[in-house]
Enzyme design. Structure first.
Site, PDB file in Angstrom:
ATOM      1  N   VAL A  74      59.352  22.262   7.554  1.00 29.42           N
ATOM      2  CA  VAL A  74      59.756  23.562   7.007  1.00 29.42           C
ATOM      3  C   VAL A  74      60.820  23.342   5.933  1.00 29.42           C
ATOM      4  CG1 VAL A  74      60.985  25.712   7.563  1.00 29.42           C
ATOM      5  CG2 VAL A  74      59.125  24.898   9.051  1.00 29.42           C
ATOM      6  N   GLU A 129      53.144  24.386   4.963  1.00 25.25           N
ATOM      7  CA  GLU A 129      53.728  23.073   5.277  1.00 25.25           C
ATOM      8  C   GLU A 129      52.647  22.082   5.692  1.00 25.25           C
ATOM      9  OE1 GLU A 129      54.879  21.782   8.943  1.00 25.25           O
ATOM     10  OE2 GLU A 129      55.191  23.775   9.829  1.00 25.25           O
ATOM     11  N   ASP A 181      65.778  22.236   9.198  1.00 31.50           N
ATOM     12  CA  ASP A 181      65.179  23.540   8.869  1.00 31.50           C
ATOM     13  C   ASP A 181      66.253  24.632   8.824  1.00 31.50           C
ATOM     14  OD1 ASP A 181      62.779  22.211   9.009  1.00 31.50           O
ATOM     15  OD2 ASP A 181      62.018  23.285  10.761  1.00 31.50           O
ATOM     16  N   ASP A 205      71.072  17.368  18.180  1.00 29.02           N
ATOM     17  CA  ASP A 205      69.828  17.437  17.424  1.00 29.02           C
ATOM     18  C   ASP A 205      69.608  18.862  16.930  1.00 29.02           C
ATOM     19  OD1 ASP A 205      67.300  17.390  16.378  1.00 29.02           O
ATOM     20  OD2 ASP A 205      66.389  16.291  18.026  1.00 29.02           O
ATOM     21  N   LYS A 230      57.346  11.984   8.122  1.00 33.80           N
ATOM     22  CA  LYS A 230      57.649  13.401   8.345  1.00 33.80           C
ATOM     23  C   LYS A 230      58.822  13.682   7.403  1.00 33.80           C
ATOM     24  CE  LYS A 230      59.580  16.224  12.047  1.00 33.80           C
ATOM     25  NZ  LYS A 230      59.846  16.309  13.491  1.00 33.80           N
ATOM     26  N   SER A 266      67.820  20.870  13.766  1.00 34.92           N
ATOM     27  CA  SER A 266      66.856  20.648  12.684  1.00 34.92           C
ATOM     28  C   SER A 266      67.421  20.981  11.303  1.00 34.92           C
ATOM     29  CB  SER A 266      65.617  21.508  12.924  1.00 34.92           C
ATOM     30  OG  SER A 266      64.722  21.365  11.847  1.00 34.92           O
ATOM     31  N   LYS A 320      60.150  27.098  17.811  1.00 37.58           N
ATOM     32  CA  LYS A 320      59.344  26.524  18.881  1.00 37.58           C
ATOM     33  C   LYS A 320      60.034  26.727  20.226  1.00 37.58           C
ATOM     34  CE  LYS A 320      59.337  23.358  16.122  1.00 37.58           C
ATOM     35  NZ  LYS A 320      59.519  22.012  15.609  1.00 37.58           N
TER      36      LYS A 320
HETATM   37  N1  PSU Z   1      55.764  23.831  14.530  1.00 32.08           N
HETATM   38  C1  PSU Z   1      54.620  23.332  15.057  1.00 32.08           C
HETATM   39  N2  PSU Z   1      54.312  22.047  14.809  1.00 32.08           N
HETATM   40  C2  PSU Z   1      55.098  21.261  14.032  1.00 32.08           C
HETATM   41  C3  PSU Z   1      56.305  21.786  13.479  1.00 32.08           C
HETATM   42  C4  PSU Z   1      56.574  23.078  13.763  1.00 32.08           C
HETATM   43  O1  PSU Z   1      53.895  24.029  15.759  1.00 32.08           O
HETATM   44  O2  PSU Z   1      54.736  20.100  13.824  1.00 32.08           O
HETATM   45  C5  PSU Z   1      57.178  20.927  12.581  1.00 32.08           C
HETATM   46  C6  PSU Z   1      57.648  21.780  11.379  1.00 32.08           C
HETATM   47  O3  PSU Z   1      57.266  21.107  10.198  1.00 32.08           O
HETATM   48  C7  PSU Z   1      59.145  21.808  11.517  1.00 32.08           C
HETATM   49  C8  PSU Z   1      59.413  20.500  12.193  1.00 32.08           C
HETATM   50  O4  PSU Z   1      59.792  21.930  10.290  1.00 32.08           O
HETATM   51  O5  PSU Z   1      58.364  20.434  13.168  1.00 32.08           O
HETATM   52  C9  PSU Z   1      60.790  20.429  12.794  1.00 32.08           C
HETATM   53  O6  PSU Z   1      61.064  19.115  13.143  1.00 32.08           O
HETATM   54  P1  PSU Z   1      62.565  18.684  13.530  1.00 32.08           P
HETATM   55  O7  PSU Z   1      62.887  19.438  14.792  1.00 32.08           O
HETATM   56  O8  PSU Z   1      62.489  17.187  13.756  1.00 32.08           O
HETATM   57  O9  PSU Z   1      63.432  19.062  12.380  1.00 32.08           O
HETATM   58 MN    MN Z   2      65.537  17.106  15.047  1.00 30.69          MN
END
Ligand code: PSU
Ligand code: MN
Length: 308
Positions: free
Chosen positions: A107, A26, A141, A137, A87, A139, A158
């Site tokens: 992801v 990614e 993903d 919220d 993003k 994701s 995370k």
């Molecule tokens: N893990 C990390 N750093 C990141 C991400 C994950 O250590 O930047 C990113 C990944 O690309 C993941 C995204 O898909 O954060 C998820 O963002 P959101 O919660 O806004 O969907």
């Molecule tokens: Mn989000």
């Protein structure tokens, strides 16, 4: 044939034609996840790790509105230095294309583009999930994991997320959560979370066999392989919890939400731990690239046996 146009690098295109192992990587981690110049070093190191494991790396990103699968070093440098960069998850592809913008794929975004190019193995750091302290919220993903049949290697979700809720969602959506040599769902910076996985597997070969069995049944979901952060860089959960709580509280105070939340939290946590969390983050990313390469090698080995 690809249902939509993406541009494959010569190296990735050749590897796919030869049915040799390819690992998708990614790029949100490059554009939003890590500070400069560590982001570029990490991007190069992950590619090197995949090569060492006998596979071809395919870093996915958007460059000037084009979906790119596999970047040259010059392109990696450019991506790592861009100031205003998207993003890119599912809903953002058309934005990037129509406005000819560049972006790092999440992801979800990486799975979408890589699967379309016939890549089946993908390495990342941590997946997105259900956020704490936020009413809705979740994701993209998680939705991508439920719909796109790939093997996704991560170090858990995370630690800033609501892990029990994230695991419940994955269970509801039928996504197997594999613990690589562990019974516990890893918590990104820490190997332990107190939460279980759905199956423990011992080797890349077992993981490849598991994936074949899952997809042979007609299942459409991804297989989430969780690979604990290496011991030497791990940070105990007790040490991380107050830091995460503080960073999360600051996000609420500053009204930070949506796509901006993950980058904000990761940066604050790195500051609050004097860079210790950053070192863990880098170590687990490389560790995941290594395992993904081994799994990709096993997947193509089995594919060749079937053809013969
Ligand atoms: N893990 C990390 N750093 C990141 C991400 C994950 O250590 O930047 C990113 C990944 O690309 C993941 C995204 O898909 O954060 C998820 O963002 P959101 O919660 O806004 O969907
Ligand atoms: Mn989000």
């Amino acid at each position: 044939m690809t249902p939509f146009n993406s541009i494959l690098s010569a190296e990735v295109s050749r590897a796919l034609q030869l049915s040799s192992p390819v690992v998708a990587l990614e790029s949100t981690v490059i554009t939003h996840g890590l500070p400069r110049p560590r982001n570029l070093e990490l991007a190069r190191d992950m590619e090197a790790e995949v090569r060492k494991g006998g596979a071809t790396p395919a870093t996915v990103a958007l460059l000037d509105g084009e979906i790119r699968i596999g970047l040259t070093d010059t392109e990696l440098v450019r991506l790592s230095e861009l100031d205003s960069v998207l993003k890119v998850s599912h809903r953002d592809f058309a934005t990037a294309i129509v406005k000819k913008l560049s972006g790092g794929t999440t992801v979800a975004g990486t799975m979408f583009a890589a699967y379309n190019a016939d890549i089946r193995v993908f390495a990342t750091g941590g997946i997105g999930g259900v956020h704490k302290e936020s009413s809705f919220d979740i994701s993209t993903d998680l939705r991508a994991l439920s719909e796109i049949p790939m093997i996704v290697v991560c170090a858990g979700a995370k630690a800033i997320l609501d892990l029990p809720a994230t695991l419940e969602y994955l269970e509801t959506m039928g996504v197997p959560v594999v613990g690589y040599q562990t019974d516990e769902f890893p918590a990104f910076y820490s190997p332990a979370s107190g939460l279980g996985v759905s199956v423990r597997l011992a080797s890349p070969k077992e993981i490849a066999d598991f994936a074949r069995a899952h997809w042979h049944l007609g299942m459409k979901s991804a297989i989430l392989v969780t690979n604990p952060v290496p011991e030497t860089e791990a940070i105990p959960r007790s040490e991380m919890e107050p830091v995460i709580a503080q960073a999360s509280a600051e996000a609420v105070e500053n009204h930070i939400h949506g796509q901006a939340l993950t980058p904000f939290l990761l940066q604050r946590i790195s500051e609050l731990t004097n860079g210790k969390s950053l070192r863990a983050n880098l170590a687990l990313l490389l560790n995941n690239a290594r395992l993904a390469a081994q799994i990709a090698v096993e997947m193509t080995a089995r594919a060749r046996v079937r053809v013969v």
